[in-house]
Write a protein that holds these residues in place. Structure first.
Motif, PDB file in Angstrom:
ATOM      1  N   PRO A  96       0.846  16.243 -58.405  1.00 54.79           N
ATOM      2  CA  PRO A  96       0.827  15.627 -57.102  1.00 54.79           C
ATOM      3  C   PRO A  96       2.209  15.525 -56.476  1.00 54.79           C
ATOM      4  O   PRO A  96       2.984  14.860 -57.312  1.00 54.79           O
ATOM      5  N   VAL A  97       2.582  15.301 -55.328  1.00 57.30           N
ATOM      6  CA  VAL A  97       3.960  15.168 -54.753  1.00 57.30           C
ATOM      7  C   VAL A  97       3.833  13.690 -53.955  1.00 57.30           C
ATOM      8  O   VAL A  97       3.057  13.638 -53.003  1.00 57.30           O
ATOM      9  N   VAL A  98       4.491  12.813 -54.158  1.00 58.35           N
ATOM     10  CA  VAL A  98       4.554  11.587 -53.668  1.00 58.35           C
ATOM     11  C   VAL A  98       5.917  11.522 -52.785  1.00 58.35           C
ATOM     12  O   VAL A  98       7.019  11.582 -53.332  1.00 58.35           O
ATOM     13  N   ILE A  99       5.893  11.256 -51.437  1.00 56.19           N
ATOM     14  CA  ILE A  99       7.295  11.267 -50.516  1.00 56.19           C
ATOM     15  C   ILE A  99       7.253   9.696 -50.422  1.00 56.19           C
ATOM     16  O   ILE A  99       6.579   9.282 -49.700  1.00 56.19           O
ATOM     17  N   LEU A 255       1.867  10.773 -48.152  1.00 52.26           N
ATOM     18  CA  LEU A 255       2.992  10.525 -47.322  1.00 52.26           C
ATOM     19  C   LEU A 255       3.296   9.145 -47.106  1.00 52.26           C
ATOM     20  O   LEU A 255       2.508   8.498 -46.236  1.00 52.26           O
ATOM     21  N   ALA A 256       4.101   8.535 -48.092  1.00 51.99           N
ATOM     22  CA  ALA A 256       4.529   7.098 -47.916  1.00 51.99           C
ATOM     23  C   ALA A 256       6.052   6.996 -47.668  1.00 51.99           C
ATOM     24  O   ALA A 256       6.797   6.629 -48.228  1.00 51.99           O
ATOM     25  N   ILE A 257       6.201   7.550 -46.234  1.00 54.33           N
ATOM     26  CA  ILE A 257       7.451   7.462 -45.612  1.00 54.33           C
ATOM     27  C   ILE A 257       8.139   6.533 -45.253  1.00 54.33           C
ATOM     28  O   ILE A 257       9.197   6.230 -44.667  1.00 54.33           O
ATOM     29  N   GLY A 258       7.388   5.406 -44.986  1.00 53.41           N
ATOM     30  CA  GLY A 258       8.055   4.051 -44.352  1.00 53.41           C
ATOM     31  C   GLY A 258       8.050   4.049 -42.725  1.00 53.41           C
ATOM     32  O   GLY A 258       7.781   5.086 -42.155  1.00 53.41           O
TER      33      GLY A 258
END
Length: 530
Positions: A96-99, A255-258
Motif C-alpha cells: 500500500p502507498v500512503v501519501i 490519500l492523507a494529504i492535509g
C-alpha cells in the motif's frame, strides 16, 4: 475485580497518597488491598475560583468484594473479549502507498506496518529534523520553501502547533492514538489528562520515533517525494507518479494529504475525483498576556504550580454565523504558516512547558459555500487565497504579518505604537489595518463579539491586545466524497483520509480516521503476498 471510581475532588496541594486515601474510603477497601491503582482522568474544576479542585477518575484492581451502590460514582469494569480481526482475502499485488505523513498518514502507515502490510509512506516535504531548520530559516527572513514549511513536511501542520490531543469524537480508537503516542515518547500524562497536549517540541520527537517504528516493522518512508499525478484506469487506482517522473504501482493508495495540499486537490479534481465545498472559518490571531488569562480563569490561585498556563474556549452565535476561539495556545507564539508564494497566514504554537509570555488563539468567524465566488468544488481554496494575498500586501509584500492593537482594529485606524502586549510572531510584523484583510462581515462580527467575550473572560477586550492576520486554514475547504468502504466515490482502492479529505478536525480525529482506513484495507486485502 476492576473498579472505576470517579468524581474524586481533591485540593491543589493534595498528593497521590491523599488520592489513594480518599479512594480507599469511598469504596471501603484498605489501600493494602489495592492490587493496582491507576489515574484514568484528571481535570481542573475552576467554577468556584479561587477554590479550585483537581477532579480525578481512578481505576482500582482488588480481590476484595465490595458492595457497589446502584447510584453513585463507583462501577465495576467488566472484561470485554475482543473479537478476532478478520483479514481480507483479496491478494494485494504491491505494498500500500500512503501519501502524507500527518496524523492520518502516520497512523494508517503504523497500523498497516504492525499487521505486516509493509506500507510505503510518501511525504512531499522533509523529515522533521531538516524541516525544523528550513522553517526556522523562513521565519528569520529566508526564502519560502513551497514543499517544506509549516504546512508540509513530516508530521503535517500539527507539528508546528500546540500539539493538542483533545477531540470531540466518541471513538475508542482515540485511546489507541494516545497509547501509540505514549509508546513513541509522549509523556504518560496524555493518557489521563482531560486536556492532553504535548507541544511542538515533544511532538517532533514523537513523530520521528513513529517513523522509526514504521521502518522497523517493514515499512518505508520517503521524503521529498511529492505525488504529482495519479494512475487511474477503469474506476480503479493503479498507482501514483512521484516528482513528475517516477511511477509507483499499487492497487491501494491512502490519500492523507492535509488541508493545504491545494495543488494536489487540483490534480485529483482533473482526474475525476469528486469534491464538494465545505464550510470552514477565517479570522485573526489574538494575543493577551498569559498572566491575564491565568487570573481570569483561576483567580487568586493562578500562580499555583499545579495549574500551569490557563486556556480558554469561547464562542458567540449570531443569526447566520458563529464567532469562536480556535486552537488556543497558552504560553505560546504566533507563527508564519505560509505554503504558497506571496501569501501571509498565521497559526499558533506552544511548547510542552507553555511558558512563553503571551497567550494566543485564533478568533474566527464561520464561512461557507454561500460566501465563495462560485459553485466550483475548489472555490473555497480561492476564497482562502484571496485573504492570504491581501494579508501579504498589507504586511508590506515581504512576508511580514500585519498586526494591530485591538482598540485600533475596533476603531478602524492603523496602530502607531504598541501598548502592553508585544506580538510574538515568529517573523517580521507591520502595522496595518486588518479591516482590509478580511471580509466586512467577518470584521464586523469580530468587533461585535469582543464585549461578550470580555464579560466571559475579564480583560479579553483590553485595547492593547494584539491581532495578527490572517487565520484562514482552520480546516479543509473541501471534502473528497467517499463510499461506505471509505474509498473515493467511483474509484476503487483510493482512500481519502483525515483533515485534508474533510473527515477530521485536529490531530486525534485525523489519526483515528487513518486507523479506520487501515482497518478497511486490512478487511479487504490479504498481506500474504507481501
Amino acid at each position: 475485580m476492576k473498579i472505576l471510581v470517579y468524581n474524586l475532588k481533591m485540593n491543589l496541594d493534595d498528593t497521590i497518597y491523599d488520592l489513594k486515601k480518599v479512594t480507599s474510603k469511598k469504596i471501603g477497601v484498605s489501600e493494602r488491598d489495592f492490587a493496582s491503582f491507576k489515574i484514568v482522568k484528571e481535570s481542573i474544576d475552576a467554577r468556584k475560583k479561587p477554590h479550585i479542585n483537581i477532579v480525578y477518575s481512578v481505576m482500582v484492581e482488588t480481590d476484595r468484594k465490595i458492595r457497589i451502590p446502584s447510584k453513585g460514582d463507583i462501577r465495576v469494569l467488566e472484561d470485554v473479549l475482543k473479537k478476532p480481526f478478520v483479514y481480507g482475502s483479496i491478494k494485494i499485488r504491491e505494498r500500500p502507498v500512503v501519501i502524507g505523513s500527518g496524523p492520518a498518514g502516520l497512523f494508517a502507515s503504523l497500523i498497516l506496518a504492525q499487521n505486516g502490510y509493509k506500507p510505503l509512506l510518501l511525504e512531499r516535504g522533509e523529515c522533521v529534523e531538516k524541516r525544523t531548520q528550513i522553517v526556522n530559516s523562513f521565519w528569520a527572513g529566508g526564502k519560502l520553501d513551497e514543499e517544506t514549511n509549516v504546512q508540509f513536511g513530516e508530521g503535517g501542520a500539527g507539528t508546528f502547533s500546540d500539539g493538542k490531543l483533545t477531540t470531540r469524537i466518541n471513538d475508542k480508537r482515540s485511546e489507541m492514538v494516545l497509547e501509540e503516542f505514549y509508546k513513541s515518547g509522549a509523556p504518560e500524562e496524555i493518557l489521563y489528562k482531560a486536556k492532553p497536549h504535548i507541544g511542538t517540541d515533544v511532538l517532533k520527537k514523537v513523530v520521528c520515533n513513529m517513523r522509526k517504528r514504521i521502518i522497523d516493522l517493514g515499512g518505508e518512508v520517503r521524503f521529498n517525494a511529492k505525488v504529482t499525478d495519479f494512475l487511474i484506469k477503469d474506476g480503479k487506482i493503479e498507482g501514483v507518479k512521484v516528482n513528475n517522473y517516477e511511477e509507483i504501482h499499487s492497487q491501494v493508495v491512502v490519500l492523507a494529504i492535509g488541508h493545504s495540499a491545494r495543488d494536489t486537490f487540483e490534480v485529483l479534481y482533473n482526474r475525476g475525483v469528486k469534491f464538494v465545498q465545505k464550510p470552514f472559518s477565517i479570522g485573526v490571531r489574538i494575543e493577551h498576556p498569559q498572566e491575564l488569562i491565568n487570573y481570569a480563569m483561576y483567580g487568586d490561585a493562578a500562580k499555583h504550580p499545579r495549574l500551569g498556563a490557563a486556556d480558554y474556549q469561547i464562542f458567540k452565535k449570531f443569526s447566520k454565523r458563529t464567532v469562536y476561539s480556535f486552537c488556543m495556545c497558552p504560553g505560546g507564539v504566533v507563527v508564519g504558516a505560509a505554503s504558497e508564494p506571496e501569501t501571509v497566514l498565521t497559526n499558533g504554537m506552544s511548547e510542552f512547558a507553555r511558558d512563553r509570555e503571551n497567550a494566543n488563539s485564533a478568533l474566527v468567524v464561520s464561512v461557507g459555500p454561500e460566501d465563495f465566488e462560485n459553485s466550483h468544488p475548489l472555490a473555497g481554496v480561492e476564497f482562502q487565497r484571496r485573504w492570504e494575498r491581501l494579508a501579504f500586501q498589507c504586511g508590506g509584500r515581504n512576508y511580514a504579518a500585519p498586526v494591530q492593537r485591538l482598540g485600533d482594529f475596533i476603531n478602524g485606524r492603523v496602530t502607531r505604537k504598541l501598548g502592553s502586549v508585544k506580538p510574538s510572531y515568529t517573523g517580521k510584523t507591520e502595522f496595518s489595518d486588518l479591516n482590509y484583510c478580511l471580509p466586512p462581515y467577518v470584521t464586523d462580527l469580530l468587533k461585535k463579539s469582543i464585549a461578550f467575550f470580555d464579560a466571559k473572560i475579564n480583560g479579553f477586550g483590553i485595547e492593547d491586545a494584539v491581532l495578527t492576520g490572517v487565520e484562514t486554514r482552520t480546516s479543509s475547504p473541501v471534502r473528497i466524497l467517499r463510499d461506505d468502504n471509505l474509498e473515493a466515490l467511483d474509484i476503487r482502492g483510493l482512500y481519502p483520509a483525515g483533515e485534508g479529505a474533510g473527515y477530521a478536525g485536529g490531530i486525534v480525529s485525523a489519526a483515528v480516521d487513518g486507523i479506520r482506513i487501515a482497518e478497511k484495507i486490512m478487511e479487504t486485502y490479504s498481506n500474504e503476498s507481501l
